[in-house]
Design an enzyme around this catalytic site. Structure first.
Site, PDB file in Angstrom:
ATOM      1  CB  SER A   1      -0.926   0.144   1.328  1.00 18.42           C
ATOM      2  OG  SER A   1      -0.203   0.293   2.289  1.00 18.42           O
ATOM      3  CG  ASP A  30      -4.287  -2.936  -1.522  1.00 16.14           C
ATOM      4  OD1 ASP A  30      -5.082  -3.030  -2.209  1.00 16.14           O
ATOM      5  OD2 ASP A  30      -4.511  -2.901  -0.132  1.00 16.14           O
ATOM      6  CG  HIS A  31      -7.442   0.104  -1.707  1.00 17.31           C
ATOM      7  ND1 HIS A  31      -8.638   0.344  -2.055  1.00 17.31           N
ATOM      8  CD2 HIS A  31      -7.321  -1.078  -0.990  1.00 17.31           C
ATOM      9  CE1 HIS A  31      -9.408  -0.836  -1.754  1.00 17.31           C
ATOM     10  NE2 HIS A  31      -8.636  -1.589  -1.019  1.00 17.31           N
ATOM     11  CG  ASP A  54     -10.211   2.721  -4.085  1.00 12.73           C
ATOM     12  OD1 ASP A  54     -11.307   2.873  -4.555  1.00 12.73           O
ATOM     13  OD2 ASP A  54     -10.250   2.161  -2.961  1.00 12.73           O
ATOM     14  CD  GLU A  78     -12.793  -0.411  -4.116  1.00 11.15           C
ATOM     15  OE1 GLU A  78     -13.814  -0.216  -2.974  1.00 11.15           O
ATOM     16  OE2 GLU A  78     -11.638  -0.541  -3.667  1.00 11.15           O
ATOM     17  CD  GLU A  94      -6.437  -1.952   3.969  1.00  9.20           C
ATOM     18  OE1 GLU A  94      -6.480  -3.068   4.452  1.00  9.20           O
ATOM     19  OE2 GLU A  94      -6.789  -1.823   2.822  1.00  9.20           O
ATOM     20  CG  HIS A 129     -10.819  -1.888   3.904  1.00  4.84           C
ATOM     21  ND1 HIS A 129     -10.698  -0.582   3.166  1.00  4.84           N
ATOM     22  CD2 HIS A 129     -10.269  -2.741   3.167  1.00  4.84           C
ATOM     23  CE1 HIS A 129     -10.306  -0.892   1.836  1.00  4.84           C
ATOM     24  NE2 HIS A 129     -10.078  -2.125   1.858  1.00  4.84           N
ATOM     25  N   GLY A 130     -11.036  -4.088   7.724  1.00  2.00           N
ATOM     26  CA  GLY A 130     -11.072  -4.329   9.309  1.00  2.00           C
ATOM     27  C   GLY A 130     -11.975  -5.542   9.579  1.00  2.00           C
ATOM     28  CG  HIS A 188     -10.804  -4.695  -2.233  1.00  2.00           C
ATOM     29  ND1 HIS A 188     -10.545  -3.305  -2.808  1.00  2.00           N
ATOM     30  CD2 HIS A 188     -10.009  -5.430  -3.265  1.00  2.00           C
ATOM     31  CE1 HIS A 188      -9.854  -3.652  -3.858  1.00  2.00           C
ATOM     32  NE2 HIS A 188      -9.459  -4.809  -3.920  1.00  2.00           N
ATOM     33  N   GLY A 189     -11.416  -6.429   1.506  1.00  2.00           N
ATOM     34  CA  GLY A 189     -12.104  -6.750   3.143  1.00  2.00           C
ATOM     35  C   GLY A 189     -12.165  -8.094   3.470  1.00  2.00           C
ATOM     36  N   GLY A 190     -11.352  -8.977   3.164  1.00  2.00           N
ATOM     37  CA  GLY A 190     -11.526 -10.316   3.505  1.00  2.00           C
ATOM     38  C   GLY A 190     -11.272 -10.787   4.902  1.00  2.00           C
ATOM     39  CG  ASN A 209      -6.936  -7.055  -1.558  1.00  2.00           C
ATOM     40  OD1 ASN A 209      -6.815  -7.747  -2.374  1.00  2.00           O
ATOM     41  ND2 ASN A 209      -7.199  -5.677  -1.499  1.00  2.00           N
ATOM     42  CG  ASP A 226      -3.647  -4.863   5.759  1.00  2.00           C
ATOM     43  OD1 ASP A 226      -2.523  -5.166   6.189  1.00  2.00           O
ATOM     44  OD2 ASP A 226      -3.867  -3.765   5.696  1.00  2.00           O
ATOM     45  CB  THR A 227      -7.654  -6.405   9.388  1.00  2.00           C
ATOM     46  OG1 THR A 227      -7.799  -5.232   8.700  1.00  2.00           O
ATOM     47  CG2 THR A 227      -7.892  -6.276  11.010  1.00  2.00           C
TER      48      THR A 227
END
Length: 400
Positions: free
Chosen positions: A61, A106-107, A141, A171, A179, A223-224, A262-264, A284, A286-287
């Site tokens: 990112s 990423d974004h 994005d 996107e 995020e 996200h998160g 996104h936001g997996g 994706n 991340d968190t």
């Protein structure tokens, strides 16, 4: 045909990347895309992919790139510098892990386009030397912008990327939550769900340039990690997008569009499975992997707490040294092991486990660039000297 027979190990770009994503779509699995902020987190992903016998996507990112560069370096290009540095690290070691690796950014919101331009410049320079781009793919994005502007900017960048065979992810529709400094926690809930018409508008515009693009269509993604019930995902909407595109194209493919989730992090197994069923080829994470990295370190500190209170002195004796406990290679390794396990969990949820038989480490090599094939500079110099001598001789004969 096995994936290892049609896609090479190491960083994949261009036609190999298309083959990889085609294989994922045709065989009903998706590839985990993990945000990395250091060589350590990148190595954890590579280790996980090798253990799972799975392809993997390592992505950076804007904030991650700036961190790799060094937080104390306050330059306008720090995010691009760090992103390129991480890409070079991955290229140096990826092939030794024996699995396909996609290098992705990423974004990138509109305000971050200078970062995107910096990476694309590095791609162009790498391509000029070695015949392939540095990165495999990049994401724009621009979902916060009006659809027309979002698509128009994507078209202009894809025109620039197409000759290099770089994949573009875009996107449309907004991913909620926060995020990397982009806060969409208070966004209009209606914008969290993309319509089939919006997705088709993107496909119609970008397909005129080439096939190397994917669409992150929002279906309530956030996200998160949030408490159950706070986020309502509707992965069935992705199936509606595919059906609409199939109808408009008259395509024989059930899933003609490459889709991205996104936001997996925090999503249920059923939600992930439904998304993959409807043509998601990349998810994706991340968190969850951030937590896993920390949790490995936290667990080590808890277990070895009394050995980490000073350089000398622990429960085994007041004069006993503690270096083997506080050596960064020890506790960072614990973080890597924990993150590796979490990436393996994602591989399992996405169905990518066992899709690639890893090559032996001995077959690896650094992918920092093989010069384009051409005449040796020595040959060119020699040829120039011969031509020059011949020209001189000819002039003397004419002068006589």
């Amino acid at each position: 045909m096995a994936l290892c027979d049609i896609v090479p190990a190491g960083v994949v770009t261009g036609d190999d990347l298309i083959t990889l994503f085609d294989h994922a779509r045709a065989n009903g699995y998706a590839i985990p895309a993990v945000n990395c902020t250091s060589s350590s987190t990148a190595n954890a992903c590579l280790e996980a992919a090798r253990k799972a016998k799975s392809p993997v996507i390592i992505q950076v990112s804007n904030g991650g790139g700036a961190f790799v560069c060094g937080k104390s370096l306050k330059t306008a290009d720090s995010a691009a510098i760090g992103s390129v540095a991480l890409a070079m690290h991955v290229r140096s070691v990826a092939k030794y892990y024996g699995v396909p690796v996609v290098l992705h950014s990423d974004h990138c919101a509109k305000k971050l386009l200078p970062w995107f331009d910096g990476m694309l410049k590095a791609d162009e320079e790498f391509f000029a030397k070695y015949g392939e781009p540095l990165f495999s793919s990049h994401m724009l994005d621009l979902s916060e912008e009006p659809d027309d502007e979002n698509i128009a900017i994507c078209v202009e960048y894809m025109k620039r990327m197409a000759p290099l065979k770089i994949w573009l992810e875009m996107e449309i529709g907004i991913t909620g939550g926060e995020e990397d400094g982009v806060d969409n926690e208070n966004v209009d809930p209606a914008k969290l769900y993309t319509s089939p018409e919006q997705v088709w508008s993107v496909y119609e515009a970008l397909s005129k340039i080439g096939p190397m693009f994917s669409i992150a269509a929002a279906f309530g993604n956030v996200h998160g990690v949030y408490k159950p019930g706070n986020v309502v995902l509707s992965p069935e909407k992705l199936g509606t997008h595919q059906a609409y595109a199939k109808k408009m194209l008259g395509s024989s493919l059930a899933k003609p569009i490459y889709l991205v989730m996104h936001g997996g992090s925090g999503s249920t197994d059923a939600e992930i499975g439904a998304a993959v069923k409807h043509g998601v080829i990349k998810m994706n994470i991340d968190t969850d992997t951030q937590w896993a990295y920390w949790d490995g370190m936290r667990g080590f500190e808890k277990e070895k707490h009394d050995f980490l209170q000073g350089q000398i002195g622990n429960p085994t004796g007041p004069d006993k040294p503690n270096k083997k406990f506080y050596d960064p290679r020890v506790w960072i390794r614990k973080a890597e092991e924990s993150m590796c396990a979490r990436v393996n969990t994602s591989c399992d949820k996405l169905g990518s486990v066992g899709k690639y038989e890893p090559a032996s480490p001995e077959a690896g090599c650094a992918q920092i660039g093989d010069p384009k094939k051409g005449l040796s500079p020595i040959v060119l110099v020699a040829a120039g000297a011969i031509i020059g001598s011949a020209a001189t001789l000819l002039m003397k004969m004419v002068a006589k």
